[in-house]
Design a protein around this motif. Structure first.
Motif, PDB file in Angstrom:
ATOM      1  N   LEU A   8       0.828  -1.206   0.000  1.00 14.59           N
ATOM      2  CA  LEU A   8       0.000   0.000   0.000  1.00 14.59           C
ATOM      3  C   LEU A   8       0.863   1.256   0.000  1.00 14.59           C
ATOM      4  O   LEU A   8       1.755   1.421   0.829  1.00 14.59           O
ATOM      5  N   GLU A   9       0.555   2.154  -0.934  1.00 16.75           N
ATOM      6  CA  GLU A   9       1.256   3.434  -1.002  1.00 16.75           C
ATOM      7  C   GLU A   9       1.089   4.226   0.296  1.00 16.75           C
ATOM      8  O   GLU A   9       1.963   4.980   0.706  1.00 16.75           O
ATOM      9  N   LEU A  10      -0.047   4.015   0.964  1.00 17.16           N
ATOM     10  CA  LEU A  10      -0.342   4.732   2.202  1.00 17.16           C
ATOM     11  C   LEU A  10       0.705   4.519   3.285  1.00 17.16           C
ATOM     12  O   LEU A  10       0.915   5.381   4.145  1.00 17.16           O
ATOM     13  N   PHE A  11       1.362   3.353   3.257  1.00 20.98           N
ATOM     14  CA  PHE A  11       2.288   3.013   4.339  1.00 20.98           C
ATOM     15  C   PHE A  11       3.725   2.842   3.866  1.00 20.98           C
ATOM     16  O   PHE A  11       4.517   2.173   4.513  1.00 20.98           O
ATOM     17  N   SER A  45     -12.882   4.616  17.447  1.00 17.07           N
ATOM     18  CA  SER A  45     -11.828   3.838  18.094  1.00 17.07           C
ATOM     19  C   SER A  45     -10.878   3.189  17.096  1.00 17.07           C
ATOM     20  O   SER A  45      -9.742   2.867  17.437  1.00 17.07           O
ATOM     21  N   TYR A  46     -11.376   3.009  15.865  1.00 19.68           N
ATOM     22  CA  TYR A  46     -10.561   2.340  14.854  1.00 19.68           C
ATOM     23  C   TYR A  46     -10.321   3.262  13.653  1.00 19.68           C
ATOM     24  O   TYR A  46     -11.230   3.962  13.204  1.00 19.68           O
ATOM     25  N   LEU A  47      -9.093   3.240  13.183  1.00 17.88           N
ATOM     26  CA  LEU A  47      -8.768   3.886  11.923  1.00 17.88           C
ATOM     27  C   LEU A  47      -9.170   2.929  10.808  1.00 17.88           C
ATOM     28  O   LEU A  47      -8.774   1.766  10.809  1.00 17.88           O
ATOM     29  N   HIS A  48      -9.966   3.417   9.858  1.00 22.00           N
ATOM     30  CA  HIS A  48     -10.436   2.577   8.763  1.00 22.00           C
ATOM     31  C   HIS A  48      -9.591   2.843   7.517  1.00 22.00           C
ATOM     32  O   HIS A  48      -9.450   3.991   7.085  1.00 22.00           O
ATOM     33  N   VAL A  49      -9.039   1.782   6.956  1.00 24.62           N
ATOM     34  CA  VAL A  49      -8.207   1.887   5.753  1.00 24.62           C
ATOM     35  C   VAL A  49      -8.862   1.053   4.663  1.00 24.62           C
ATOM     36  O   VAL A  49      -8.955  -0.172   4.769  1.00 24.62           O
ATOM     37  N   LEU A  50      -9.328   1.707   3.603  1.00 25.76           N
ATOM     38  CA  LEU A  50      -9.988   1.009   2.512  1.00 25.76           C
ATOM     39  C   LEU A  50      -8.944   0.309   1.641  1.00 25.76           C
ATOM     40  O   LEU A  50      -8.129   0.967   0.984  1.00 25.76           O
ATOM     41  N   ILE A  51      -8.967  -1.021   1.654  1.00 26.45           N
ATOM     42  CA  ILE A  51      -7.993  -1.824   0.913  1.00 26.45           C
ATOM     43  C   ILE A  51      -8.521  -2.205  -0.464  1.00 26.45           C
ATOM     44  O   ILE A  51      -7.802  -2.158  -1.464  1.00 26.45           O
ATOM     45  N   ARG A  74     -10.417   2.794  -3.209  1.00 31.12           N
ATOM     46  CA  ARG A  74      -9.184   2.269  -2.645  1.00 31.12           C
ATOM     47  C   ARG A  74      -7.953   2.805  -3.375  1.00 31.12           C
ATOM     48  O   ARG A  74      -8.043   3.151  -4.548  1.00 31.12           O
ATOM     49  N   PRO A  75      -6.800   2.827  -2.750  1.00 34.89           N
ATOM     50  CA  PRO A  75      -6.585   2.687  -1.299  1.00 34.89           C
ATOM     51  C   PRO A  75      -6.709   4.061  -0.643  1.00 34.89           C
ATOM     52  O   PRO A  75      -6.258   5.057  -1.189  1.00 34.89           O
ATOM     53  N   SER A  76      -7.330   4.096   0.513  1.00 36.08           N
ATOM     54  CA  SER A  76      -7.549   5.396   1.147  1.00 36.08           C
ATOM     55  C   SER A  76      -7.900   5.217   2.620  1.00 36.08           C
ATOM     56  O   SER A  76      -8.453   4.201   3.027  1.00 36.08           O
ATOM     57  N   LEU A  77      -7.575   6.242   3.395  1.00 34.06           N
ATOM     58  CA  LEU A  77      -8.059   6.320   4.765  1.00 34.06           C
ATOM     59  C   LEU A  77      -9.507   6.793   4.729  1.00 34.06           C
ATOM     60  O   LEU A  77      -9.920   7.492   3.805  1.00 34.06           O
ATOM     61  N   ILE A  78     -10.280   6.427   5.749  1.00 31.80           N
ATOM     62  CA  ILE A  78     -11.683   6.824   5.826  1.00 31.80           C
ATOM     63  C   ILE A  78     -11.914   7.572   7.136  1.00 31.80           C
ATOM     64  O   ILE A  78     -11.661   7.029   8.209  1.00 31.80           O
ATOM     65  N   ALA A  79     -12.379   8.822   7.033  1.00 33.85           N
ATOM     66  CA  ALA A  79     -12.775   9.600   8.218  1.00 33.85           C
ATOM     67  C   ALA A  79     -11.660   9.711   9.249  1.00 33.85           C
ATOM     68  O   ALA A  79     -11.909   9.704  10.455  1.00 33.85           O
TER      69      ALA A  79
END
Length: 207
Positions: A8-11, A45-51, A74-79
């Protein structure tokens, strides 16, 4: 899980140890199309990562009408802004297609991963993009139907070409009939010839 995260480019800023830690505090969950990911008012409480797949962020009016605020692919963070500010989610989230979403324990994520300055910059960039999207949505509320459609075609021409009228109308929070009338007006006034041919200079005059 580790391999999925590394791809994932996000990480990409995370080292092997951080990727392994991220995997240890995460759960990969599959969602069918039209599934609720979270409701407005739920704790973030949770970070949502769209895979995989796509989701929409939306609000519901007192008459149970939906107002779509954003469509995410995808791929993206959500909220992620809700996580960062430690506030409940202000809107609902539902899948637009079969999707896979990584749920990350945000408290543990914040304690370790956000200490990585390179990744923190990426996280902040993502939040800035979300704010820009929100400002665009708010600005759209002030436009009449034809102006909304013109702005949508101008900014998201490829989506307009591949979506049905009903899909596009839903994204703009209007009825298919209103959307069709606006399309006819744009065609009559020369801003749009067909789904594949738009005069962007004329479209821009509407908003």
């Amino acid at each position: 899980m580790n391999q999925t995260l590394r791809e994932l480019e996000l990480f990409k800023e995370l080292n092997d140890e951080e990727v392994q830690y991220l995997a240890s505090i995460s759960v990969l969950r599959s969602y069918d199309k039209d599934s609720i990911v979270f409701y407005s008012g739920e704790e973030s409480s949770y970070l949502h990562v769209l895979i995989e797949g796509s989701v929409k962020i939306y609000k519901s009016t007192q008459k149970n009408n939906e107002i779509t605020l954003k469509k995410i692919t995808r791929p993206s963070l959500i909220a992620e802004l809700s996580n960062f500010k430690h506030i409940p989610y202000p809107s609902n989230c539902a899948t637009l297609s079969d999707s896979k979403i990584l749920l990350v324990d945000y408290k543990k994520f914040e304690e370790i991963i956000l200490q990585n300055s390179s990744y923190l910059r990426r996280f902040m960039d993502s939040m800035a993009e979300s704010l820009v999207d929100l400002n665009r949505v708010v600005a759209t509320f002030a436009l009449d139907a034809t102006a909304k459609v013109a702005k949508y075609i101008f900014e998201f021409e490829e989506d307009f070409k591949k979506n049905t009228f009903i899909q596009s109308a839903t994204l703009l929070n209007m009825t298919p009939e209103t959307f069709s009338r606006s399309i006819k007006k744009l065609k009559d006034e020369g801003a749009l010839r067909d789904k594949k041919t738009a005069d962007k200079e004329k479209l821009k005059d509407y908003f």
